[in-house]
Design a protein around this motif. Structure first.
Motif, short mmCIF file in Angstrom:
data_model
loop_
_atom_site.label_atom_id
_atom_site.label_comp_id
_atom_site.label_asym_id
_atom_site.label_seq_id
_atom_site.Cartn_x
_atom_site.Cartn_y
_atom_site.Cartn_z
N GLY A 118 45.39 42.63 37.07
CA GLY A 118 44.58 41.50 37.52
C GLY A 118 43.27 41.35 36.77
N GLY A 280 36.51 31.95 42.93
CA GLY A 280 35.15 32.10 43.42
C GLY A 280 34.31 30.94 42.96
N ARG A 307 45.99 35.79 38.30
CA ARG A 307 46.04 36.32 39.67
C ARG A 307 46.86 35.41 40.58
P1 AMP Z 1 34.32 34.58 37.90
O1 AMP Z 1 34.24 33.64 36.72
O2 AMP Z 1 33.97 35.98 37.54
O3 AMP Z 1 33.61 34.06 39.09
O4 AMP Z 1 35.86 34.67 38.30
C1 AMP Z 1 36.56 33.63 38.91
C2 AMP Z 1 38.02 34.03 39.01
O5 AMP Z 1 38.55 34.24 37.71
C3 AMP Z 1 38.25 35.35 39.73
O6 AMP Z 1 38.37 35.12 41.11
C4 AMP Z 1 39.54 35.82 39.13
O7 AMP Z 1 40.65 35.20 39.77
C5 AMP Z 1 39.47 35.31 37.72
N1 AMP Z 1 39.01 36.35 36.77
C6 AMP Z 1 37.75 36.72 36.47
N2 AMP Z 1 37.72 37.69 35.55
C7 AMP Z 1 38.99 37.96 35.24
C8 AMP Z 1 39.64 38.88 34.35
N3 AMP Z 1 38.96 39.69 33.56
N4 AMP Z 1 40.99 38.89 34.30
C9 AMP Z 1 41.71 38.06 35.09
N5 AMP Z 1 41.17 37.18 35.95
C10 AMP Z 1 39.84 37.12 36.03
#
Ligand code: AMP
Length: 452
Positions: A118, A280, A307
């Motif tokens: 993930g 998120g 995911r």
């Molecule tokens: P963020 O941009 O960190 O707020 O992440 C938003 C969403 O992107 C998260 O809830 C994950 O579903 C996905 N995500 C973030 N980082 C990763 C990663 N390194 N690998 C896979 N999915 C990610």
């Protein structure tokens, strides 16, 4: 010598791509229903954009960004997230002069994290950004959009909601939090310790078991919100209640990025294990200004496609079938030529079909029909060519039905169009709904039709 792909960067093979296309198709449909329009921005941006827009104190910029020098000219970065680039485009093209805008994007993002289930170094996000509206009903509507999206895919996800305060209440809280954390330093993990100075709010996000008692007892921002932030959160909740979206307020939910104010939210799924967040988002009222635009409130989210695909797979949801309507099985040279002609005819009419140009044993051709997921197999040989009649064999049930070859196009075109119809609509809402009050009302808005 074999060359392997880059660690943490995955291939999505054709069988799995069908699932991705489905996730993206439904996203496009749902987002259009809410008035979001797609924007496409480059994968590479000036590194400076993320340093300013995401924040130098964040792990994303500080540790995980792929940065390179463009032949001695400029420091560039592979985008680690989609918001900064979207905001840059919003400002650069002066989109703010047209008033509020709702945009969405999808595509690959890059973070040099430790790969695990993930968590990858190239991953894909689908994200929405709404600009120009500070009212809490926008927050509720955007969260409802995401809930709607998950519901249409048949995904069960839990919504957590919080407020991270704003410039009038957060600084005092951060000082208090920092003082508390410094006092309990010895009980916290190295990551927490490192974050106390750099990004104390992020400490609350730590998942390390041993840190939990200290973090659970930490001062709570929810109890220290200013009146404006408190009222905003109450209105978001009222909006979600009105829309029938279930949520749980979680005072420890924070967003890792500096520009968030007030609303923060996250959807999690039990199907995901330790990396449980599937999406998120949050409000970033100061970001546009930070990146050189006029003061413009905004709110957005990003969801991780890898995911989401994992959740769908775990729920036993098969990717939609992509096989051809019919696979021609040739019995002899005459049949092979007829198959070639019939296939061209069907394709011209928009009906997917296939054949094996190698010909060969009919049994092997039937196997091939099965392997490519064809709905029907149709044997063609000299006999069929002369009689103009053939038999469509259902590849799964083996049932047969007679068909006049001259009617093949009509028959298959009809059965193809009775499949799942796309609900795609052109971007732009059909009806604009106006409310009588300008501050977000909790009661049902008065509706009238008009141009958007
Ligand atoms: P963020 O941009 O960190 O707020 O992440 C938003 C969403 O992107 C998260 O809830 C994950 O579903 C996905 N995500 C973030 N980082 C990763 C990663 N390194 N690998 C896979 N999915 C990610």
């Amino acid at each position: 010598m074999k060359i392997a792909g880059v660690k943490g960067m995955n291939d999505v093979l054709p069988a799995e791509v069908a699932r991705w296309q489905e996730m993206e198709r439904v996203a496009r449909e749902v987002f259009a229903l809410y008035g979001y329009r797609e924007v496409r921005t480059p994968v590479v941006e000036p590194a400076q954009l993320f340093a300013r827009g995401v924040g130098e104190a964040t792990d994303i910029v500080n540790k995980e960004m792929y940065v390179f020098e463009d032949k001695g000219e400029e420091l560039l970065a592979l985008r680690p997230e989609g918001t900064a680039g979207t905001v840059r485009a919003f400002i650069e093209h002066g989109a703010y002069v047209e008033g509020p805008q709702k945009w969405f994007y999808l595509g690959p993002m890059f973070r040099r994290e430790r790969p695990q289930k993930g968590r990858y170094r190239q991953f894909h996000q689908i994200g929405c950004e709404a600009f120009g509206i500070a009212e809490p009903f926008l927050d509720a509507e955007q969260i409802a959009l995401l809930a709607d999206y998950f519901a249409r895919l048949g995904v069960v996800a839990t919504l957590k909601l919080n407020s991270v305060g704003d410039a009038s209440c957060r600084p005092a809280y951060l000082a208090k939090l920092k003082a508390y954390l410094v006092g309990r330093k010895a009980e916290l993990c190295p990551d927490c310790n490192e974050r106390i100075e750099r990004n104390p709010l992020r400490v609350l996000d730590c998942k390390v078991e041993a840190c939990q008692p200290v973090l659970n007892a930490a001062p709570k921002l929810l109890e220290e919100l200013c009146d404006g932030c408190r009222a905003h959160l109450d209105q978001v909740k009222a909006g979600l209640d009105a829309l029938g979206v279930a949520y749980r307020v979680d005072g420890r939910l924070v967003r890792g990025l500096d520009y968030y104010v007030r609303t923060a939210y996250e959807f999690t799924s039990d199907a995901l294990g330790s990396q449980s967040a599937v999406a998120g988002g949050g409000r970033y009222d100061r970001l546009v200004e930070t990146l050189g635009g006029p003061p413009t409130p905004g709110i957005g989210f990003a969801l991780g496609e890898e995911r989401l695909a994992m959740i769908l797979e775990k729920a036993g949801r098969a990717p939609p079938a992509t096989g051809p309507a019919v696979f021609f099985v040739s019995a002899d040279a005459e049949g092979a030529m007829e198959a070639l002609r019939r296939a061209a005819e069907l394709r011209k009419a928009g009906v997917a079909c296939d054949l094996d140009p190698r010909g060969g044993k009919m049994k092997a051709q039937f196997k091939q029909a099965e392997r490519v997921g064809a709905r029907w197999a149709l044997v063609l040989g000299g006999e069929e060519v002369r009689s103009g009649q053939g038999k469509l064999k259902d590849v799964k049930t083996r049932e047969e039905k007679a068909v006049a070859l001259g009617e093949l196009v009509e028959l298959l075109r009809r059965s193809a169009s009775s499949g799942p119809a796309s609900t795609f609509r052109a971007p732009g809402p059909w009806v604009a709904i106006y409310s009588a009050r300008t501050s977000a009302p909790v009661d049902t808005p008065r509706r009238r039709e008009g141009k958007s």
